[in-house]
Scaffold this active site. Structure first.
Site, PDB file in Angstrom:
ATOM      1  N   LYS A 128       0.827  -1.228   0.000  1.00 16.72           N
ATOM      2  CA  LYS A 128       0.000   0.000   0.000  1.00 16.72           C
ATOM      3  C   LYS A 128       0.853   1.266   0.000  1.00 16.72           C
ATOM      4  CE  LYS A 128      -4.063  -1.921   2.370  1.00 16.72           C
ATOM      5  NZ  LYS A 128      -4.992  -1.772   3.501  1.00 16.72           N
ATOM      6  N   ASP A 155      -9.802   2.748   2.537  1.00 22.39           N
ATOM      7  CA  ASP A 155      -9.935   2.330   3.944  1.00 22.39           C
ATOM      8  C   ASP A 155     -10.469   3.500   4.778  1.00 22.39           C
ATOM      9  OD1 ASP A 155      -9.065  -0.264   3.606  1.00 22.39           O
ATOM     10  OD2 ASP A 155      -6.994   0.151   4.173  1.00 22.39           O
TER      11      ASP A 155
HETATM   12  P1  NAP Z   1       0.176  -3.021  10.521  1.00 23.26           P
HETATM   13  O1  NAP Z   1       0.468  -1.763   9.777  1.00 23.26           O
HETATM   14  O2  NAP Z   1       1.139  -4.153  10.462  1.00 23.26           O
HETATM   15  O3  NAP Z   1      -0.038  -2.595  12.074  1.00 23.26           O
HETATM   16  C1  NAP Z   1      -0.243  -3.592  13.033  1.00 23.26           C
HETATM   17  C2  NAP Z   1      -0.676  -2.985  14.372  1.00 23.26           C
HETATM   18  O4  NAP Z   1      -0.907  -4.068  15.282  1.00 23.26           O
HETATM   19  C3  NAP Z   1       0.369  -2.096  15.024  1.00 23.26           C
HETATM   20  O5  NAP Z   1      -0.263  -1.122  15.798  1.00 23.26           O
HETATM   21  C4  NAP Z   1       1.123  -3.104  15.899  1.00 23.26           C
HETATM   22  O6  NAP Z   1       1.797  -2.516  16.979  1.00 23.26           O
HETATM   23  C5  NAP Z   1      -0.045  -3.917  16.409  1.00 23.26           C
HETATM   24  N1  NAP Z   1       0.368  -5.257  16.838  1.00 23.26           N
HETATM   25  C6  NAP Z   1       0.834  -6.256  16.055  1.00 23.26           C
HETATM   26  N2  NAP Z   1       1.109  -7.346  16.827  1.00 23.26           N
HETATM   27  C7  NAP Z   1       0.799  -7.001  18.107  1.00 23.26           C
HETATM   28  C8  NAP Z   1       0.868  -7.683  19.354  1.00 23.26           C
HETATM   29  N3  NAP Z   1       1.315  -8.947  19.444  1.00 23.26           N
HETATM   30  N4  NAP Z   1       0.452  -7.034  20.468  1.00 23.26           N
HETATM   31  C9  NAP Z   1      -0.009  -5.748  20.395  1.00 23.26           C
HETATM   32  N5  NAP Z   1      -0.076  -5.055  19.245  1.00 23.26           N
HETATM   33  C10 NAP Z   1       0.309  -5.669  18.119  1.00 23.26           C
HETATM   34  O7  NAP Z   1      -1.226  -3.637  10.086  1.00 23.26           O
HETATM   35  P2  NAP Z   1      -2.520  -2.853   9.533  1.00 23.26           P
HETATM   36  O8  NAP Z   1      -2.481  -2.814   8.066  1.00 23.26           O
HETATM   37  O9  NAP Z   1      -2.629  -1.571  10.295  1.00 23.26           O
HETATM   38  O10 NAP Z   1      -3.698  -3.845   9.944  1.00 23.26           O
HETATM   39  C11 NAP Z   1      -4.137  -3.947  11.289  1.00 23.26           C
HETATM   40  C12 NAP Z   1      -5.391  -4.811  11.348  1.00 23.26           C
HETATM   41  O11 NAP Z   1      -6.463  -4.135  10.680  1.00 23.26           O
HETATM   42  C13 NAP Z   1      -5.234  -6.166  10.628  1.00 23.26           C
HETATM   43  O12 NAP Z   1      -5.867  -7.149  11.415  1.00 23.26           O
HETATM   44  C14 NAP Z   1      -5.976  -5.986   9.327  1.00 23.26           C
HETATM   45  O13 NAP Z   1      -6.521  -7.196   8.846  1.00 23.26           O
HETATM   46  C15 NAP Z   1      -7.081  -5.017   9.759  1.00 23.26           C
HETATM   47  N6  NAP Z   1      -7.613  -4.236   8.631  1.00 23.26           N
HETATM   48  C16 NAP Z   1      -8.921  -4.401   8.320  1.00 23.26           C
HETATM   49  C17 NAP Z   1      -9.495  -3.695   7.272  1.00 23.26           C
HETATM   50  C18 NAP Z   1     -10.941  -3.880   6.968  1.00 23.26           C
HETATM   51  O14 NAP Z   1     -11.384  -3.482   5.875  1.00 23.26           O
HETATM   52  N7  NAP Z   1     -11.723  -4.442   7.864  1.00 23.26           N
HETATM   53  C19 NAP Z   1      -8.708  -2.802   6.526  1.00 23.26           C
HETATM   54  C20 NAP Z   1      -7.359  -2.649   6.862  1.00 23.26           C
HETATM   55  C21 NAP Z   1      -6.827  -3.379   7.926  1.00 23.26           C
HETATM   56  P3  NAP Z   1       3.341  -2.012  16.807  1.00 23.26           P
HETATM   57  O15 NAP Z   1       3.250  -0.663  16.157  1.00 23.26           O
HETATM   58  O16 NAP Z   1       3.846  -1.950  18.199  1.00 23.26           O
HETATM   59  O17 NAP Z   1       4.038  -3.029  15.953  1.00 23.26           O
END
Ligand code: NAP
Length: 273
Positions: free
Chosen positions: A64, A100
């Protein structure tokens, strides 16, 4: 026949093809939506080539941010969040949006029964999805956003770059929080079966906030189940997935998306796998 492609790696698990192809069939537009597993080196050629051939598509992890730099006409949501998840050709230029932002806005509005103007929101996470959430909330005129993230520096950076003076970091003690209108989980917690909950019931701020989990699962996520069990309104990320897809459909086809058909397609693919 236009090709709308999902570019990412992995893409085999994606529910978007079922949702989009159901919408295309319903409205009779001449398009087909296909997932294409895309390596980093192939992204520029595929994204620009598909768009120039009259198609378009979506971009998912891990591309992205790269896509944001590749599109020739980034919409404001792309410029602000640094991420692009939707591309298409218009006026001879490859356009990009981050739907998003709109998907989150519509999903939260549905859960709250109103828009986010004046709301107080506790946001868990500070990754890519959280950036879309903060941008959407600030655009809508929230009163305040309290961000809690595993790595504090990332939360600080998010608050400073996108918070528009309305975001602050949630410090260790949740008792510093007063009533919230909504709690949003934008962490990855909930994707794996043995993940801890992103926020425990006894960590909750006072009041009865609506809980929106961006994670989605075949059935309700553990956090959504737990919140519903204690009587709070809660939804998982399925509605946001449908709504970001509907916003993308509107960019590609310049007309309203058949939202109920898209919701039904998601329900079907979630229950049948
Ligand atoms: P990302 O950029 O990799 O960010 C991941 C986030 O999760 C960060 O805040 C990270 O914290 C935290 N995290 C990861 N492992 C963790 C753990 N073990 N304990 C606590 N915090 C943890 O991912 P993203 O793209 O933002 O996606 C996040 C979620 O949103 C995913 O589940 C994705 O499927 C969902 N999502 C859904 C939609 C939808 O349309 N429904 C759209 C986009 C995303 P740190 O910063 O400390 O690493």
């Amino acid at each position: 026949m236009r090709l709308l492609a999902l570019l990412g790696d992995p893409v085999a698990h994606s529910l978007s093809p079922a949702i989009q192809n159901a919408a295309f069939r319903k409205t009779g537009v001449e398009g087909i939506y296909l997932p294409l597993r895309t390596g980093k080196g192939d992204l520029p050629g595929l994204l620009r080539g598909i768009a120039r051939a009259g198609g378009g598509g979506n971009v998912t992890l891990p591309h992205k941010e790269s896509a944001a730099a590749l599109v020739e006409q980034p919409l404001p949501a792309v410029v602000r969040t640094g991420a692009c998840n939707t591309f298409w050709l218009a006026d001879g230029r490859v356009h990009g949006d981050n739907t998003d932002v709109e998907g989150f806005r519509r999903a939260l509005r549905r859960l709250l029964g109103r828009d986010a103007a004046g709301a107080r929101v506790l946001l868990l996470g500070a990754g890519g999805a959280a950036r879309a959430v903060v941008h959407s909330l600030v655009e809508d005129g929230v009163e305040g956003i309290w961000i809690r993230n595993r790595s504090r520096e990332r939360a600080v950076e998010l608050a400073e770059t996108l918070g528009g003076g309305r975001a602050r970091i949630m410090e260790a003690s949740p008792t510093t929080l007063s009533e919230m209108d909504a709690v949003v989980n934008a962490t990855r917690l909930g994707l794996e079966a043995d993940d801890p909950l992103p926020l425990l019931p006894d960590e909750f701020p006072p009041g009865e906030p609506a809980c929106l989990d961006l994670v989605y699962a075949p059935a309700e996520t553990p956090w959504v189940r737990t919140m519903r069990d204690i009587g709070l309104p809660a939804e998982d990320g399925g509605e946001m997935l449908v709504q970001q897809g509907a916003a993308a459909y509107e960019r590609w086809w310049d007309g309203p998306a058949p939202i109920e058909v898209m919701r039904d397609a998601l329900t079907k693919v979630r229950t049948t796998g």
